[in-house]
Write a protein that holds these residues in place. Structure first.
Motif: not given
Length: 113
Positions: A46-55, A68-79
């Motif tokens: 699990v890693l943060p990224v700069a923006s949801q667009e980057d994700k 990603t998973t639904p848990h990370y929807d709306g967050h700038a976090i990628v798997l």
């Protein structure tokens, strides 16, 4: 193929990084702010990224590597799938995430932009 040992070694090599558990799995912190966590399944990071667009761009460009998973929807976090990147690529991803979470002065001390 990157391994959990690679992730640990690469993350802990970054300045002022520590490891402690988050949700029962290894996570890596810089001055108390998390920047990477190994998912419960053990094959995803699990890693943060700069923006949801980057994700969304990462996932669209390399769906075999990033997800990603639904848990990370709306967050700038990628798997990131461990098996889809080598240790060098994983090091770059970890460094990018570290830079997002580290204090600016600490980032500046690392150099190279």
């Amino acid at each position: 193929m990157a391994t959990e040992d690679d992730v640990r070694g690469l993350a802990l090599a970054l300045p002022e990084t520590s490891e402690k558990l988050m949700y029962g799995t290894p996570a890596f912190y810089v001055r108390g702010r998390w920047f990477a966590r190994i998912k419960e399944e053990g094959d995803l990071l699990v890693l943060p990224v700069a923006s949801q667009e980057d994700k969304q761009e990462l996932i669209a460009a390399e769906p075999g590597t990033f997800t990603t998973t639904p848990h990370y929807d709306g967050h700038a976090i990628v798997l990131v799938r461990f098996g889809a990147v080598d240790a060098g690529e994983m090091g770059e991803l970890l460094t990018d995430a570290w830079r997002l979470r580290a204090p600016r002065r600490l980032v500046a001390s690392l150099g190279d932009g």
